[in-house]
Motif scaffolding. Structure first.
Motif, mmCIF file in Angstrom:
data_model
loop_
_atom_site.group_PDB
_atom_site.id
_atom_site.type_symbol
_atom_site.label_atom_id
_atom_site.label_comp_id
_atom_site.label_asym_id
_atom_site.label_seq_id
_atom_site.Cartn_x
_atom_site.Cartn_y
_atom_site.Cartn_z
ATOM 1 N N ALA A 49 0.831 -1.218 0.000
ATOM 2 C CA ALA A 49 0.000 0.000 0.000
ATOM 3 C C ALA A 49 0.861 1.261 0.000
ATOM 4 C CB ALA A 49 -0.940 -0.006 1.204
ATOM 5 N N HIS A 50 2.005 1.227 0.692
ATOM 6 C CA HIS A 50 2.869 2.417 0.684
ATOM 7 C C HIS A 50 3.154 2.858 -0.762
ATOM 8 C CE1 HIS A 50 3.960 3.852 4.617
ATOM 9 N NE2 HIS A 50 4.216 2.632 5.077
ATOM 10 N N ALA A 51 3.444 1.905 -1.647
ATOM 11 C CA ALA A 51 3.739 2.254 -3.049
ATOM 12 C C ALA A 51 2.519 2.885 -3.719
ATOM 13 C CB ALA A 51 4.185 1.019 -3.808
ATOM 14 N N TYR A 52 1.311 2.471 -3.287
ATOM 15 C CA TYR A 52 0.091 2.967 -3.921
ATOM 16 C C TYR A 52 -0.276 4.391 -3.521
ATOM 17 C CZ TYR A 52 -0.875 -0.932 -6.816
ATOM 18 O OH TYR A 52 -0.780 -1.829 -7.843
ATOM 19 N N ALA A 53 0.434 4.952 -2.551
ATOM 20 C CA ALA A 53 0.249 6.373 -2.242
ATOM 21 C C ALA A 53 0.544 7.209 -3.488
ATOM 22 C CB ALA A 53 1.168 6.784 -1.099
ATOM 23 N N ASN A 54 1.414 6.690 -4.354
ATOM 24 C CA ASN A 54 1.803 7.429 -5.559
ATOM 25 C C ASN A 54 0.716 7.446 -6.644
ATOM 26 O OD1 ASN A 54 4.785 8.207 -5.174
ATOM 27 N ND2 ASN A 54 4.677 6.098 -4.444
ATOM 28 N N PHE A 55 -0.340 6.641 -6.452
ATOM 29 C CA PHE A 55 -1.427 6.632 -7.440
ATOM 30 C C PHE A 55 -2.511 7.659 -7.108
ATOM 31 C CE2 PHE A 55 0.718 2.722 -8.306
ATOM 32 C CZ PHE A 55 0.584 2.565 -9.680
ATOM 33 N N ALA A 70 0.194 12.865 -12.488
ATOM 34 C CA ALA A 70 -0.301 11.663 -13.161
ATOM 35 C C ALA A 70 0.150 10.434 -12.379
ATOM 36 C CB ALA A 70 0.249 11.608 -14.583
ATOM 37 N N PRO A 71 -0.606 9.331 -12.491
ATOM 38 C CA PRO A 71 -0.166 8.110 -11.803
ATOM 39 C C PRO A 71 1.081 7.538 -12.474
ATOM 40 C CG PRO A 71 -2.108 7.670 -13.135
ATOM 41 C CD PRO A 71 -1.871 9.148 -13.211
ATOM 42 N N PRO A 72 1.902 6.788 -11.737
ATOM 43 C CA PRO A 72 3.095 6.186 -12.338
ATOM 44 C C PRO A 72 2.708 5.138 -13.386
ATOM 45 C CG PRO A 72 2.926 5.642 -9.974
ATOM 46 C CD PRO A 72 1.744 6.473 -10.311
ATOM 47 N N GLU A 73 3.590 4.976 -14.369
ATOM 48 C CA GLU A 73 3.316 3.969 -15.401
ATOM 49 C C GLU A 73 4.072 2.685 -15.098
ATOM 50 O OE1 GLU A 73 3.654 5.382 -19.476
ATOM 51 O OE2 GLU A 73 3.178 7.389 -18.717
ATOM 52 N N PHE A 74 3.542 1.571 -15.610
ATOM 53 C CA PHE A 74 4.217 0.273 -15.449
ATOM 54 C C PHE A 74 5.120 0.001 -16.631
ATOM 55 C CE2 PHE A 74 0.160 -0.313 -13.075
ATOM 56 C CZ PHE A 74 0.726 -0.466 -11.820
ATOM 57 N N PRO A 75 6.207 -0.738 -16.459
ATOM 58 C CA PRO A 75 6.720 -1.244 -15.186
ATOM 59 C C PRO A 75 7.185 -0.110 -14.280
ATOM 60 C CG PRO A 75 8.001 -2.107 -17.074
ATOM 61 C CD PRO A 75 7.018 -1.143 -17.602
ATOM 62 N N MET A 76 6.890 -0.247 -12.983
ATOM 63 C CA MET A 76 7.193 0.787 -12.001
ATOM 64 C C MET A 76 8.181 0.232 -10.979
ATOM 65 S SD MET A 76 4.418 2.402 -9.289
ATOM 66 C CE MET A 76 4.265 1.043 -8.130
ATOM 67 N N LEU A 77 9.301 0.924 -10.849
ATOM 68 C CA LEU A 77 10.284 0.534 -9.835
ATOM 69 C C LEU A 77 9.967 1.309 -8.556
ATOM 70 C CD1 LEU A 77 12.983 -0.905 -9.057
ATOM 71 C CD2 LEU A 77 14.157 1.154 -9.872
ATOM 72 N N ALA A 78 9.748 0.595 -7.452
ATOM 73 C CA ALA A 78 9.389 1.263 -6.193
ATOM 74 C C ALA A 78 10.441 1.004 -5.126
ATOM 75 C CB ALA A 78 8.023 0.772 -5.713
ATOM 76 N N LEU A 79 10.950 2.085 -4.556
ATOM 77 C CA LEU A 79 11.821 1.996 -3.383
ATOM 78 C C LEU A 79 10.917 2.246 -2.175
ATOM 79 C CD1 LEU A 79 14.709 1.971 -2.045
ATOM 80 C CD2 LEU A 79 14.656 4.462 -2.291
ATOM 81 N N PRO A 117 12.653 0.559 -16.019
ATOM 82 C CA PRO A 117 11.210 0.749 -15.800
ATOM 83 C C PRO A 117 10.694 2.018 -16.477
ATOM 84 C CG PRO A 117 12.439 1.464 -13.882
ATOM 85 C CD PRO A 117 13.447 0.863 -14.825
ATOM 86 N N GLU A 118 9.371 2.116 -16.611
ATOM 87 C CA GLU A 118 8.755 3.345 -17.155
ATOM 88 C C GLU A 118 8.751 4.453 -16.111
ATOM 89 O OE1 GLU A 118 7.513 4.593 -20.041
ATOM 90 O OE2 GLU A 118 8.460 2.828 -20.925
ATOM 91 N N SER A 119 8.612 4.045 -14.831
ATOM 92 C CA SER A 119 8.570 5.053 -13.773
ATOM 93 C C SER A 119 9.301 4.565 -12.531
ATOM 94 C CB SER A 119 7.112 5.391 -13.420
ATOM 95 O OG SER A 119 6.493 4.252 -12.868
ATOM 96 N N VAL A 120 9.733 5.524 -11.722
ATOM 97 C CA VAL A 120 10.394 5.224 -10.454
ATOM 98 C C VAL A 120 9.635 5.992 -9.371
ATOM 99 C CG1 VAL A 120 12.530 5.442 -9.107
ATOM 100 C CG2 VAL A 120 12.647 4.928 -11.563
ATOM 101 N N VAL A 121 9.271 5.290 -8.290
ATOM 102 C CA VAL A 121 8.604 5.970 -7.168
ATOM 103 C C VAL A 121 9.302 5.608 -5.861
ATOM 104 C CG1 VAL A 121 6.344 5.940 -8.330
ATOM 105 C CG2 VAL A 121 6.910 4.130 -6.700
ATOM 106 N N GLN A 172 2.568 13.603 3.827
ATOM 107 C CA GLN A 172 1.468 13.005 4.619
ATOM 108 C C GLN A 172 1.090 11.624 4.091
ATOM 109 O OE1 GLN A 172 1.421 16.036 3.227
ATOM 110 N NE2 GLN A 172 0.241 17.500 4.425
ATOM 111 N N PHE A 173 1.361 11.363 2.790
ATOM 112 C CA PHE A 173 1.034 10.058 2.222
ATOM 113 C C PHE A 173 2.263 9.145 2.150
ATOM 114 C CE2 PHE A 173 -2.730 12.060 -0.265
ATOM 115 C CZ PHE A 173 -3.438 12.138 0.920
ATOM 116 N N CYS A 174 3.422 9.634 2.662
ATOM 117 C CA CYS A 174 4.615 8.780 2.760
ATOM 118 C C CYS A 174 4.612 8.072 4.102
ATOM 119 C CB CYS A 174 5.887 9.613 2.610
ATOM 120 S SG CYS A 174 6.106 10.269 0.954
ATOM 121 N N THR A 175 4.447 8.834 5.186
ATOM 122 C CA THR A 175 4.324 8.196 6.501
ATOM 123 C C THR A 175 2.964 7.495 6.566
ATOM 124 O OG1 THR A 175 3.605 10.345 7.305
ATOM 125 C CG2 THR A 175 5.884 9.764 7.726
#
Ligand code: KG4
Ligand code: ZN
Length: 362
Positions: free
Chosen positions: A122-128, A143-152, A292-296, A326-329
């Motif tokens: 869910a933490h990664a989905y804050a970016n959507f 805009a929402p991230p595009e796939f493939p999406m690399l998430a740290l 990837p197409e996007s990095v978050v 606020q959507f990271c923590t």
């Protein structure tokens, strides 16, 4: 999954896995209508970390009013809510239990479908979350991230690099072999005498220090997508012991009172720079390998401004946009956001058989 096939859905999310009690309302996994968070930081700061029993009791006291506030501030009542989502794991058992009992009870009494959500995913989905309703005021990505999406994904409990090929379709590329990076921030803060949580207090003081003052190590690992932070934490402890004229036997509780303000700031800056460097290197290597197409970035440590700017510099080909802090923590908007995409692919869960998963891995 084409956008046209998705059904409109207003989801109430509930989060209580650690020391934040949160509820939020999000439409279609992207439009935040409300996000309420009650933090227990002040309660746990006295102990220098989260006390599980205290956390559970505190969730119990506030969960009902927090849910009501999320409804009220979104100008919603129960008839507007299409589903309820709650963090099922991982997290502290007592804390998870309170949120899940609240969600199960509400799902039953209000007759709503129930979804159990993985907190770290869910933490990664804050970016959507890219749109907001009239009652809230966040700076959101365009805009929402595009796939493939690399998430740290970097928080107090997790440090992971994950490649998402599509919604809920991901591969874990690497993770910490010991401490989470947020945990290292919290422990180093304690060593140099800064308040809990360590991330914000270290980054604030780091602005006054010299990041090159103390040489600290970056662990070399067999998998370049993995991390390790316990060596960095120990090296920082040893350097502080030396700085105060002691050796490895000097107890850590004696260190804060012996450090000067300048030394404290230099340690904060040097530790932060090394921790950020470790994360940025691994992310750059993964980006070069998987293209990837996007990095978050996601999780509490993603609120760190140095991490944000260093990552932008290291990956100039990516137009990285960051979720508001606020959507990271910990928050419930990310829980409601992921629940929407989950609801498109999986059935709702029974509120009767629903069990928490404190050790749920990705
Ligand atoms: O995601 P989160 O709220 O809770 C967990 O799921 O763990 O993350 C909390 C962690 C804490 O370790 C805190 O010190 C760290 O995130 N953190 C930060 C910053 N803000 C919070 N670390 C570095 N820089 C920050 N600005
Ligand atoms: Zn978290």
């Amino acid at each position: 999954m084409g956008a046209a096939t998705l059904t409109a859905m207003r989801i109430l999310g509930i989060e209580s896995s650690c020391d934040e009690t949160a509820a939020a309302i999000v439409d279609d996994g992207q439009t935040v209508q409300s996000s309420e968070v009650v933090s227990q930081i002040d309660i746990h700061a006295e102990y220098g970390g989260v006390v599980p029993e205290v956390a559970a009791r505190s969730h119990l006291e506030v969960i009902t009013p927090v849910v009501q506030r999320a409804l009220d501030s979104a100008n919603s009542d129960w008839s507007d809510i299409d589903a309820i989502a709650v963090t099922q794991g991982p997290g502290l058992s007592g804390s998870l239990l309170i949120g899940s009992l609240a969600a199960r009870t509400l799902a039953l009494t209000k007759n709503k479908p129930l979804y159990g959500i993985h907190h770290v995913t869910a933490h990664a989905y804050a970016n959507f979350i890219t749109h907001r309703g009239p009652a809230v005021d966040y700076q959101l990505p365009l805009a929402p991230p595009e796939f493939p999406m690399l998430a740290l994904i970097v928080s107090g409990g997790h440090s992971q690099l994950v490649l998402f090929r599509g919604h809920l379709d991901y591969r874990l590329l690497g993770q910490t072999l010991d401490d989470a990076v947020g945990e290292a921030f919290d422990k180093v803060a304690k060593i140099i005498g800064l308040p809990y949580p360590g991330g914000p207090s270290i980054s604030k003081l780091a602005a006054k220090g010299d990041a090159n003052a103390i040489k600290l190590p970056i662990s070399k690992l067999a998998n370049p997508n993995d991390f390790s932070f316990s060596g960095l934490k120990t090296a920082t402890l040893r350097a502080t012991q030396t700085a105060v004229g002691g050796d490895f036997r000097t107890p850590s509780y004696e260190i804060p009172s012996k450090l000067t303000d300048m030394q404290r700031a230099d340690f904060a800056a040097s530790f932060q720079a090394t921790a950020v460097d470790t994360l940025v290197r691994a992310t750059r290597i993964a980006a070069e390998e998987y293209n990837p197409e996007s990095v978050v970035i996601a999780g509490g440590v993603a609120a760190n401004q140095l991490l944000r700017s260093e990552l932008r510099d290291a990956l100039p080909d990516y137009n990285i946009s960051y979720a508001p802090s606020q959507f990271c923590t910990d928050n419930a908007a990310m829980i409601a956001a992921l629940a929407y995409f989950q609801s498109q692919e999986t059935a709702a869960q029974s509120p009767f058989g629903f069990a928490i998963k404190p050790n749920w891995s990705m």
